[in-house]
Design an enzyme around this catalytic site. Structure first.
Site, PDB file in Angstrom:
ATOM      1  N   SER A  84     -44.148 -16.619 -15.331  1.00  0.00           N
ATOM      2  CA  SER A  84     -43.221 -16.360 -16.428  1.00  0.00           C
ATOM      3  C   SER A  84     -42.846 -14.869 -16.439  1.00  0.00           C
ATOM      4  CB  SER A  84     -43.847 -16.816 -17.751  1.00  0.00           C
ATOM      5  OG  SER A  84     -42.882 -16.936 -18.759  1.00  0.00           O
ATOM      6  N   ASP A 207     -39.267 -27.725 -17.081  1.00  0.00           N
ATOM      7  CA  ASP A 207     -39.369 -26.407 -17.716  1.00  0.00           C
ATOM      8  C   ASP A 207     -38.125 -26.119 -18.552  1.00  0.00           C
ATOM      9  OD1 ASP A 207     -39.878 -23.786 -18.426  1.00  0.00           O
ATOM     10  OD2 ASP A 207     -40.382 -23.121 -16.408  1.00  0.00           O
ATOM     11  N   HIS A 235     -43.704 -25.634 -18.026  1.00  0.00           N
ATOM     12  CA  HIS A 235     -43.787 -24.190 -17.803  1.00  0.00           C
ATOM     13  C   HIS A 235     -45.163 -23.722 -17.326  1.00  0.00           C
ATOM     14  CE1 HIS A 235     -41.925 -20.287 -18.164  1.00  0.00           C
ATOM     15  NE2 HIS A 235     -42.866 -19.835 -18.971  1.00  0.00           N
TER      16      HIS A 235
END
Length: 265
Positions: A84, A207, A235
């Site tokens: 991320s 995601d 995610h």
């Protein structure tokens, strides 16, 4: 009071894998990896970014300053794995200190998280709404974030992950907001295109933060990089789809070994 970067190394392998966490959490997001097959293949390096976990006495830094700080700790010929927001940091380290980096793995990350002309991403209005509503209820914010992004994941594993993350010192609202500002303004699309270091991009098909269209665009913009999408993953694929995730990491390491890469001068 600890004003040093928290850095912990575990594992019996000889290849250094630097694990860079994302927004709002700490290095405990990787706790499941300690019991995984990666432990035998790599020397795993767990870092709490400035302002998070046991590095919470450090003030949040700019992307450049964070990259500079981490570069001091990173051994030569390392593979960076950024999840991320951590993908932005890993990319910045590779751009600024290529002589130390053997390869990059970007997990559910984007060089530009916010929607731009001809670029999918998080709509600015939604991002700013989240930013403005961020409050002191850190437990609830992080718990909901992990739950929403953990489709097809065992309930007990998610419960344990939350407990691990929330057992560490909390970041301040200031830290959370400054890091959101970094995510909001960062755009590395053009710079990463010039990077010569091998790169693997891992995505989750479900995601909601990193739309799957991004993979298709970057496959064209960055033809020298590799990419995979893990079906039915969201995610946090290293929790929900461990087998597929571990295999992709080990395969990338083996690929790098065939190249016989020594870091750039």
């Amino acid at each position: 009071m600890n004003k040093k970067l928290h850095w912990k190394s575990l594992g019996t392998g000889t290849t250094n894998l630097i694990l860079i966490h994302g927004w709002g959490v700490n290095s405990k997001i990787w706790s499941i990896l300690v019991q995984s097959q990666l432990y035998q293949h790599f020397k795993l390096h767990f870092v709490d970014l400035p302002g998070f976990g046991h590095s919470n006495q450090l003030l949040p830094m700019t992307l450049n300053d964070t990259a500079e700080l981490l570069s001091v700790y990173i051994p030569k010929n390392s593979i960076l794995l950024g999840w991320s927001m951590g993908g932005l940091i890993a990319s910045k380290i590779a751009l600024n200190y290529p002589q130390k980096i053997k390869g990059i793995i970007s997990v559910c990350s984007s060089p530009c998280f916010i929607v731009r002309p001809n670029w999918p991403g998080i709509p600015k209005k939604i991002f700013l709404k989240f930013y403005n509503k961020l409050n002191i209820n850190f437990d609830r914010t992080i718990s909901e974030f992990i739950t929403l992004q953990s489709h097809n994941t065992n309930y007990l594993e998610i419960k344990n992950l939350k407990q691990q993350i929330l057992s560490q010192p909390y970041p301040t609202i200031y830290t959370l907001k400054k890091n959101l500002e970094t995510i909001f303004k960062t755009d590395l699309r053009t710079k990463i295109k010039k990077l010569k270091i091998p790169m693997l991009r891992i995505y989750g098909s479900l995601d909601t933060f990193v739309p799957k269209k991004i993979r298709e665009i970057l496959d064209i913009l960055w033809p020298k990089t590799k990419s995979i999408t893990i079906a039915h993953a969201s995610h946090i694929p290293f929790v929900s789809h461990q087998k597929e995730f571990y295999e992709s990491i080990i395969n990338f390491k083996n690929y790098l070994n065939t190249l016989k890469i020594t870091c750039q001068k």
